[in-house]
Every structure is written in structure tokens, then in C-alpha cells.
Design a protein around this motif. Structure first.
Motif, PDB file in Angstrom:
ATOM      1  N   MET A 210      44.692   3.398 -60.933  1.00 14.71           N
ATOM      2  CA  MET A 210      43.914   4.197 -61.884  1.00 14.71           C
ATOM      3  C   MET A 210      44.764   5.289 -62.522  1.00 14.71           C
ATOM      4  O   MET A 210      44.584   5.616 -63.699  1.00 14.71           O
ATOM      5  CB  MET A 210      42.711   4.823 -61.170  1.00 14.71           C
ATOM      6  N   THR A 211      45.675   5.853 -61.735  1.00 15.87           N
ATOM      7  CA  THR A 211      46.573   6.870 -62.283  1.00 15.87           C
ATOM      8  C   THR A 211      47.450   6.280 -63.368  1.00 15.87           C
ATOM      9  O   THR A 211      47.692   6.897 -64.418  1.00 15.87           O
ATOM     10  CB  THR A 211      47.438   7.480 -61.161  1.00 15.87           C
ATOM     11  N   LEU A 212      47.936   5.069 -63.126  1.00 20.05           N
ATOM     12  CA  LEU A 212      48.738   4.394 -64.155  1.00 20.05           C
ATOM     13  C   LEU A 212      47.927   4.170 -65.423  1.00 20.05           C
ATOM     14  O   LEU A 212      48.403   4.417 -66.535  1.00 20.05           O
ATOM     15  CB  LEU A 212      49.241   3.052 -63.622  1.00 20.05           C
ATOM     16  N   ILE A 213      46.689   3.698 -65.246  1.00 21.88           N
ATOM     17  CA  ILE A 213      45.831   3.447 -66.407  1.00 21.88           C
ATOM     18  C   ILE A 213      45.577   4.739 -67.184  1.00 21.88           C
ATOM     19  O   ILE A 213      45.554   4.754 -68.417  1.00 21.88           O
ATOM     20  CB  ILE A 213      44.495   2.822 -65.954  1.00 21.88           C
ATOM     21  N   ALA A 214      45.403   5.843 -66.455  1.00 22.59           N
ATOM     22  CA  ALA A 214      45.084   7.118 -67.103  1.00 22.59           C
ATOM     23  C   ALA A 214      46.300   7.791 -67.714  1.00 22.59           C
ATOM     24  O   ALA A 214      46.226   8.382 -68.803  1.00 22.59           O
ATOM     25  CB  ALA A 214      44.418   8.059 -66.085  1.00 22.59           C
ATOM     26  N   PHE A 215      47.467   7.720 -67.021  1.00 25.59           N
ATOM     27  CA  PHE A 215      48.619   8.532 -67.436  1.00 25.59           C
ATOM     28  C   PHE A 215      49.676   7.767 -68.226  1.00 25.59           C
ATOM     29  O   PHE A 215      50.484   8.398 -68.911  1.00 25.59           O
ATOM     30  CB  PHE A 215      49.270   9.173 -66.207  1.00 25.59           C
ATOM     31  N   LEU A 216      49.711   6.434 -68.136  1.00 23.32           N
ATOM     32  CA  LEU A 216      50.707   5.711 -68.937  1.00 23.32           C
ATOM     33  C   LEU A 216      50.530   5.969 -70.439  1.00 23.32           C
ATOM     34  O   LEU A 216      51.523   6.222 -71.138  1.00 23.32           O
ATOM     35  CB  LEU A 216      50.650   4.215 -68.636  1.00 23.32           C
ATOM     36  N   GLY A 233      71.066   7.268 -74.349  1.00 20.08           N
ATOM     37  CA  GLY A 233      70.806   7.620 -75.738  1.00 20.08           C
ATOM     38  C   GLY A 233      69.338   7.476 -76.087  1.00 20.08           C
ATOM     39  O   GLY A 233      68.461   7.683 -75.248  1.00 20.08           O
ATOM     40  N   SER A 234      69.049   7.074 -77.295  1.00 20.20           N
ATOM     41  CA  SER A 234      67.675   7.006 -77.785  1.00 20.20           C
ATOM     42  C   SER A 234      67.104   5.608 -77.577  1.00 20.20           C
ATOM     43  O   SER A 234      67.689   4.605 -78.018  1.00 20.20           O
ATOM     44  CB  SER A 234      67.642   7.358 -79.280  1.00 20.20           C
ATOM     45  N   ILE A 235      65.950   5.520 -76.884  1.00 24.86           N
ATOM     46  CA  ILE A 235      65.220   4.260 -76.725  1.00 24.86           C
ATOM     47  C   ILE A 235      63.730   4.552 -76.839  1.00 24.86           C
ATOM     48  O   ILE A 235      63.277   5.644 -76.496  1.00 24.86           O
ATOM     49  CB  ILE A 235      65.505   3.573 -75.368  1.00 24.86           C
ATOM     50  N   PRO A 236      62.931   3.598 -77.332  1.00 26.13           N
ATOM     51  CA  PRO A 236      61.488   3.826 -77.415  1.00 26.13           C
ATOM     52  C   PRO A 236      60.846   3.860 -76.025  1.00 26.13           C
ATOM     53  O   PRO A 236      61.313   3.182 -75.102  1.00 26.13           O
ATOM     54  CB  PRO A 236      60.986   2.623 -78.222  1.00 26.13           C
ATOM     55  N   TYR A 237      59.801   4.653 -75.903  1.00 24.40           N
ATOM     56  CA  TYR A 237      59.069   4.787 -74.632  1.00 24.40           C
ATOM     57  C   TYR A 237      60.020   5.132 -73.484  1.00 24.40           C
ATOM     58  O   TYR A 237      59.945   4.580 -72.390  1.00 24.40           O
ATOM     59  CB  TYR A 237      58.308   3.502 -74.308  1.00 24.40           C
ATOM     60  N   SER A 238      60.911   6.052 -73.738  1.00 20.53           N
ATOM     61  CA  SER A 238      61.995   6.355 -72.787  1.00 20.53           C
ATOM     62  C   SER A 238      61.480   6.788 -71.414  1.00 20.53           C
ATOM     63  O   SER A 238      61.980   6.335 -70.379  1.00 20.53           O
ATOM     64  CB  SER A 238      62.895   7.448 -73.369  1.00 20.53           C
ATOM     65  N   LEU A 239      60.469   7.661 -71.388  1.00 22.47           N
ATOM     66  CA  LEU A 239      59.969   8.155 -70.108  1.00 22.47           C
ATOM     67  C   LEU A 239      59.274   7.065 -69.304  1.00 22.47           C
ATOM     68  O   LEU A 239      59.351   7.029 -68.074  1.00 22.47           O
ATOM     69  CB  LEU A 239      59.015   9.332 -70.330  1.00 22.47           C
ATOM     70  N   VAL A 240      58.596   6.168 -69.989  1.00 23.98           N
ATOM     71  CA  VAL A 240      57.917   5.066 -69.304  1.00 23.98           C
ATOM     72  C   VAL A 240      58.943   4.154 -68.638  1.00 23.98           C
ATOM     73  O   VAL A 240      58.822   3.806 -67.462  1.00 23.98           O
ATOM     74  CB  VAL A 240      57.047   4.262 -70.295  1.00 23.98           C
ATOM     75  N   TRP A 241      59.976   3.770 -69.395  1.00 28.75           N
ATOM     76  CA  TRP A 241      61.020   2.903 -68.830  1.00 28.75           C
ATOM     77  C   TRP A 241      61.745   3.583 -67.670  1.00 28.75           C
ATOM     78  O   TRP A 241      62.051   2.954 -66.649  1.00 28.75           O
ATOM     79  CB  TRP A 241      62.026   2.517 -69.918  1.00 28.75           C
ATOM     80  N   ALA A 242      62.012   4.872 -67.830  1.00 25.72           N
ATOM     81  CA  ALA A 242      62.707   5.600 -66.768  1.00 25.72           C
ATOM     82  C   ALA A 242      61.876   5.638 -65.484  1.00 25.72           C
ATOM     83  O   ALA A 242      62.397   5.438 -64.380  1.00 25.72           O
ATOM     84  CB  ALA A 242      63.020   7.023 -67.232  1.00 25.72           C
ATOM     85  N   ALA A 243      60.572   5.882 -65.613  1.00 26.51           N
ATOM     86  CA  ALA A 243      59.695   5.931 -64.441  1.00 26.51           C
ATOM     87  C   ALA A 243      59.622   4.578 -63.739  1.00 26.51           C
ATOM     88  O   ALA A 243      59.680   4.491 -62.514  1.00 26.51           O
ATOM     89  CB  ALA A 243      58.294   6.389 -64.855  1.00 26.51           C
ATOM     90  N   SER A 353      54.421  16.768 -65.396  1.00 28.88           N
ATOM     91  CA  SER A 353      53.229  16.398 -64.634  1.00 28.88           C
ATOM     92  C   SER A 353      52.886  14.924 -64.831  1.00 28.88           C
ATOM     93  O   SER A 353      52.646  14.194 -63.863  1.00 28.88           O
ATOM     94  CB  SER A 353      52.055  17.282 -65.056  1.00 28.88           C
ATOM     95  N   ALA A 354      52.848  14.480 -66.097  1.00 30.78           N
ATOM     96  CA  ALA A 354      52.507  13.077 -66.378  1.00 30.78           C
ATOM     97  C   ALA A 354      53.558  12.137 -65.813  1.00 30.78           C
ATOM     98  O   ALA A 354      53.239  11.082 -65.246  1.00 30.78           O
ATOM     99  CB  ALA A 354      52.365  12.876 -67.887  1.00 30.78           C
ATOM    100  N   PHE A 355      54.832  12.518 -65.937  1.00 32.35           N
ATOM    101  CA  PHE A 355      55.918  11.686 -65.399  1.00 32.35           C
ATOM    102  C   PHE A 355      55.806  11.573 -63.887  1.00 32.35           C
ATOM    103  O   PHE A 355      55.988  10.500 -63.304  1.00 32.35           O
ATOM    104  CB  PHE A 355      57.264  12.290 -65.784  1.00 32.35           C
ATOM    105  N   ALA A 356      55.463  12.691 -63.221  1.00 31.92           N
ATOM    106  CA  ALA A 356      55.313  12.673 -61.762  1.00 31.92           C
ATOM    107  C   ALA A 356      54.152  11.788 -61.339  1.00 31.92           C
ATOM    108  O   ALA A 356      54.245  11.057 -60.342  1.00 31.92           O
ATOM    109  CB  ALA A 356      55.107  14.097 -61.247  1.00 31.92           C
TER     110      ALA A 356
END
Length: 406
Positions: A210-216, A233-243, A353-356
Motif C-alpha cells: 500500500m505504501t508503494l501504491i501511495a508513494f510511488l 547523470g540525468s535519467i527520467p524517474y531517477s528517484l524511483v529507479w534509485a530506490a 520522506s517519500a524516498f524513505a
């Protein structure tokens, strides 16, 4: 383990997945749009009282009522009110607590921007404004605390009902089970531990999803403010891929390090049961529990514990190195953006917070591995009961004579 508490478990859990998928599809494709969506996010307790949130609460209750009614008609079960409706209530509580986290994340942006404004330009922010922000947080936190306390109380009763169902089921079959090693411990202790651990892992897994559904989606939006990552460097959705990549790396590594722990934990329960049984027999029979016998049994206990400690040491080295690195990982990602001054303090707090939240959801196995080890051990012990009841061969691990064989 399951048939005593849930009606026709295999079919039941398949139907849960199918019904949940159908209800979610209907919600996201049609039902959620009935009350529209506000462009301006609602900050504070009012978020929980918005038309859309109240409509979701009603929608959830209707879906549960239809599902529970169908099962209680199709396959009546004495524990159905607790196993079906009780599980649904715990599920809803998990969803609500995730929404509390979303509300707090929404509060962080304006509040920390207010602090940044106050620090950068003295006199631009009043004390009343700061206290107002604190009061907003207090309202959200109060709602979260009340729900958490009530949920904890209900879950305690839920777990004991599940234990009662297993206890009654095994007691009825006691004549066939009494000859299994450590039978009394498996009925008296393992049933409670199994119910408690299953509930804990299940709720945490649901909360992670549920956290993934809410915070992604939140992290996708916030990623637009991160124009560059170190080295990559620059990539789309960088924080999502990093997580995702960081969490998968940690999960895979720690699962590999801790792969032997469930088997060792099983033998730990076996040698403890053998030692305890000899002591109990010695209370009534002076010929039992003699020092040489107890010394041999305790030697097995000590050997297995030392083996368990050694394996947990390897596991904890990897776990703590990963978790400590995890603390500074988001700051490493944000370093180019922070140096360029492209985000505010409030936005940085929302990103962290969202990344965590997303990262911790992907790290479910890392955070729960010790509990999973315990659950596998308990399951293997209770599985021996199930095999005896159904006249099936005992699991192979039951026939290993000595824990040194692990």
C-alpha cells in the motif's frame, strides 16, 4: 494452521487475490472518479474527511460485505467473522495508517518552506504561522495514534482467536500427535508464535504494498525536480529507479547471507524441546534428568546456539553496513541538485520522506528477515503435525537425527 481459522484456505486466498484485483480495477478505472479530484492537495486532518476519502471508506466496506457474505453462505466456518471480517479490518487499518504517512508528507513541504523563509528573512514569518503548522501536524498525529492504539488492541484479540482455532484443532487430534517430538511445545507455544508472526508479516507486507501504491506516484512527481544523479547523470524517474535498484541489491545480498538461518532455527527449537522434556520428566521420575543425560542435551543446546550466533553475526555485518549506508544514500543522490540550489528545504524534506517510504517498502525482506527465519522454523514444526493428521510422510527435516547435520 490455516484450515482451522479460514474456510477452505487455498480457494479462499485465491478468491481474496481475485476479488482484491477486481475491486482495485473498478476503483481506479471508474469508482474513484465519481467525486472528482482536487488540484489543490488538502493539508491536515481535513484530508481524511474529504468526499473522496469517505467514498473510498464506503466502497471498501461494501466490497468486504459482499465478499464476506458470499463466503459465509458458500462455506460456513465458525471462525469466519474473525478470519474474514477481522482480516479486512486489519487491512483497512493498514491502508489508513499509510494515508496518515501521506498526510504528514504533504504537511512537510509547506511547514519546512515556512522554516526556510523564517531563517532566510527574519520577521517574514509570524509565531502564529509556525504554531499553526505545528498544530496541523498534531491533528494528523493524533488521528494516527488513536487508530494505531485501537488497531493494536484489536490485533491482539485477532491473534489469540487464531491461536484458539489452531489449539482446538490440534487438541481434537492429540491422540495422533502426542508421539511427535516436542508435541506439547508445538501446541502450547508454536501455535501462538505462528499466529503472531503470520499476522505481523502479513500486515507489514500489505502495508509495504500500500505504501508503494501511495508513494510511488508522489516520488514520480518529485523526481521531476532532480535533474541529475551522481555519476549517472540525468535519467527520467531517477528517484524511483534509485530506490528500486538499491533495495533489490540489499535484499538479494542479505537473503544470500542469511539462507542457512531457518534450518538452524528449526534445530534450535528441537534441542530446546528435548532438554525441556527431560527436565519435565525428571520432576516425576527420579530416574530421569540425570546429570550425564542433561549434560549431553545441554551440549546440543549450546552447540546449536553458538552456530546460530555465528550465522547471525555474518548476517548482521551485512545488514548493519547496508542500513547505515542507507541513511546517507538519498543525500548522495541529491548532492548535485542541492549544490545547484534547485530545491527548497520543504521540497527536500518531502523527497527524503517519500524516498524513505518507497525504499522501506522495497526493503520488506531486509527488515523482516529475522522474523521470516522464525516463521519458517515454526511452520516446519507445525507442518509435522499436519502430516501426521493427514497420514502423510513427515517432512525430511524431522528425520535429521543431529543438529550438527545442518
Amino acid at each position: 494452521m490455516f484450515v482451522s481459522f479460514f474456510p477452505r484456505p487455498k480457494l479462499f486466498f485465491i478468491s481474496v487475490i481475485v476479488w482484491t484485483a477486481l475491486a482495485m480495477t473498478l476503483w481506479y478505472s471508474f469508482a474513484s472518479t465519481l467525486f472528482g479530484s482536487s488540484e489543490q492537495p488538502v493539508i491536515g486532518v481535513a484530508m481524511f474527511l474529504s468526499a473522496r476519502e469517505l467514498w473510498f471508506d464506503l466502497y471498501f466496506a461494501l466490497a468486504v460485505a459482499i465478499f464476506a457474505g458470499a463466503w459465509m453462505t458458500f462455506s460456513p466456518h465458525p471462525w469466519a467473522p474473525w478470519s474474514i471480517i477481522g482480516s479486512a479490518l486489519i487491512l483497512f487499518s493498514s491502508y489508513f495508517q499509510v494515508q496518515v504517512s501521506v498526510a504528514i508528507n504533504g504537511w512537510r513541504g509547506p511547514f519546512y518552506n515556512l522554516i526556510q523563509a523564517a531563517l532566510s528573512k527574519p520577521g517574514s514569518v509570524t509565531t502564529e504561522q509556525l504554531y499553526g503548522g505545528i498544530q496541523t501536524f498534531a491533528g494528523i498525529a493524533t488521528v494516527g495514534i488513536v487508530v494505531a492504539v485501537l488497531t493494536s488492541f484489536f490485533v491482539s484479540h485477532y491473534i489469540f482467536r487464531w491461536r484458539t482455532a489452531m489449539n482446538d484443532f490440534y487438541v481434537v487430534n492429540w491422540a495422533r500427535l502426542r508421539t511427535i517430538e516436542g508435541a506439547s511445545q508445538r501446541v502450547q507455544e508454536d501455535t501462538m508464535r505462528f499466529a503472531t508472526t503470520m499476522e505481523s508479516l502479513g500486515v507489514n507486507l500489505i502495508r509495504a504494498v500500500m505504501t508503494l501504491i501511495a508513494f510511488l506516484p508522489v516520488l514520480v512527481v518529485l523526481s521531476r525536480n532532480i535533474t541529475e544523479l551522481p555519476v549517472i547523470g540525468s535519467i527520467p524517474y531517477s528517484l524511483v529507479w534509485a530506490a528500486v535498484i538499491w533495495s533489490m541489491l540489499g535484499t538479494g545480498t542479505l537473503a544470500l547471507i542469511g539462507i542457512r538461518l531457518p534450518r538452524i532455527e528449526f534445530f534450535n527449537q528441537r534441542v530446546e524441546a528435548a532438554y525441556r522434556k527431560e527436565l519435565v520428566l525428571g520432576e516425576d521420575d527420579p530416574a530421569r534428568a540425570q546429570p550425564p543425560k542433561l549434560s549431553d542435551l545441554f551440549h546440543d543446546v549450546r552447540t546449536n546456539y553458538f552456530r546460530l550466533y555465528l550465522n547471525f553475526m555474518y548476517f548482521n555485518v551485512g545488514r548493519y553496513v547496508y542500513l547505515q549506508t542507507d541513511v546517507i544514500f538519498p543525500y548522495i543522490l541529491l548532492a548535485p541538485t542541492l549544490v545547484a540550489g534547485k530545491i527548497t528545504l520543504g521540497l527536500m524534506q518531502q523527497i527524503l520522506s517519500a524516498f524513505a517510504e518507497v525504499r522501506s517498502s522495497f526493503q520488506y525482506l531486509i527488515n523482516a528477515w529475522s522474523t521470516i527465519v522464525e516463521l519458517i522454523s515454526i511452520y516446519q514444526r507445525l507442518r509435522g503435525f499436519e502430516a501426521r493428521i493427514h497420514d502423510e510422510p513427515l517432512p525430511s527435516i524431522e528425520s535429521v537425527p543431529d543438529p550438527a547435520g545442518s
